[in-house]
Design a protein around this motif. Sequence first.
Motif, PDB file in Angstrom:
ATOM      1  N   TRP A  89       0.814  -1.215   0.000  1.00 46.53           N
ATOM      2  CA  TRP A  89       0.000   0.000   0.000  1.00 46.53           C
ATOM      3  C   TRP A  89       0.850   1.269   0.000  1.00 46.53           C
ATOM      4  O   TRP A  89       0.323   2.369  -0.009  1.00 46.53           O
ATOM      5  CB  TRP A  89      -0.973  -0.005   1.182  1.00 46.53           C
ATOM      6  N   LEU A  90       2.180   1.106   0.030  1.00 51.37           N
ATOM      7  CA  LEU A  90       3.066   2.278   0.005  1.00 51.37           C
ATOM      8  C   LEU A  90       3.800   2.368  -1.333  1.00 51.37           C
ATOM      9  O   LEU A  90       4.213   1.341  -1.878  1.00 51.37           O
ATOM     10  CB  LEU A  90       4.109   2.185   1.127  1.00 51.37           C
ATOM     11  N   ARG A  94       7.830   5.906  -0.182  1.00 52.36           N
ATOM     12  CA  ARG A  94       7.375   5.663   1.199  1.00 52.36           C
ATOM     13  C   ARG A  94       7.890   4.338   1.742  1.00 52.36           C
ATOM     14  O   ARG A  94       8.142   4.211   2.941  1.00 52.36           O
ATOM     15  CB  ARG A  94       5.861   5.748   1.267  1.00 52.36           C
ATOM     16  N   LEU A  98      10.086   4.522   5.036  1.00 55.67           N
ATOM     17  CA  LEU A  98       9.626   3.806   6.222  1.00 55.67           C
ATOM     18  C   LEU A  98      10.786   3.135   6.973  1.00 55.67           C
ATOM     19  O   LEU A  98      10.754   3.032   8.201  1.00 55.67           O
ATOM     20  CB  LEU A  98       8.571   2.769   5.817  1.00 55.67           C
ATOM     21  N   LYS A 101      12.134   5.472   9.436  1.00 64.09           N
ATOM     22  CA  LYS A 101      11.207   5.614  10.560  1.00 64.09           C
ATOM     23  C   LYS A 101      11.353   4.431  11.518  1.00 64.09           C
ATOM     24  O   LYS A 101      11.436   4.604  12.737  1.00 64.09           O
ATOM     25  CB  LYS A 101       9.773   5.693  10.015  1.00 64.09           C
TER      26      LYS A 101
END
Length: 223
Positions: A89-90, A94, A98, A101
């Motif tokens: 879904w990214l 992203r 991620l 993160k």
Amino acid sequence: DAGVTCTALGKTYPGGVAAVQSVTLQFAAGQTTALVGPSGCGKSTLLRLIAGLERPDSGTVRIAGLTPAQARRQGVISVAFQDPSLLPWLDAARNVALARKLARQPPDPQRVAQLLDLVGLQGFAATRPAAMSGGMRQRTAIARALVTAPQLLLLDEPFGAVDELTRRQLARDLPSLWQGATTVLVTHSVDEAVLLAHRIIVLSARPARIVADIAVPLSHPRS
Ligand code: ADP
Ligand code: ADP
């Protein structure tokens, strides 16, 4: 300094397949080591044991003195495996972002964009994995592995689905990015090993024993 020490490492899968048997090996900090050997000899298992994704039945792994679990928690390790396991879904940017993160590093959109460029995905930052080829997904996974500037980089056939021309270009451009990282590269390609590694370890059929341990000559571009 993230040297890796494997001591008397053993792993037998349920059903009795001894994938790794009493392997003792050291990977020097900052060096790139290629592991080559026949299919099924235990290369991926060895890498997963070092990554802490698999528990050994016997022996130990230490990464700069830490257990794999401790090293993972400290964000020391990055992996890029054959199956890129991107989040569907990214988009590419992203998925890469991620990783920072998760390693509790501050966002760095510039580094994300630079890495996507380097792996030839300029223009695909907003593309999701379902709309990518297998090679593009692997290249996204390589960017994701490098975005945290890991001390230990574990690569399992990371270019398997990448086309030959792009693979050569990656082999030329990427090592400068992981310079300083301890890198273990599992590959089927002796060419790739010679091009990328300071040291090449040749393994026998399962359970893997070391049949050759070769220092790539100093005149080599990687040295
Ligand atoms: P390589 O990476 O060198 O191809 P692997 O580490 O993937 O070798 O596999 C070593 C052996 O362990 C093979 O015989 C393989 O079939 C077996 N094996 C790998 N993973 C598993 C697993 N999850 N369960 C059972 N057997 C496995
Ligand atoms: P941004 O904050 O720019 O939207 P993120 O990387 O934080 O980018 O996430 C993009 C989208 O994916 C967000 O909608 C976020 O909620 C979702 N997302 C991120 N990680 C997960 C996750 N582990 N499980 C479910 N959704 C997630």
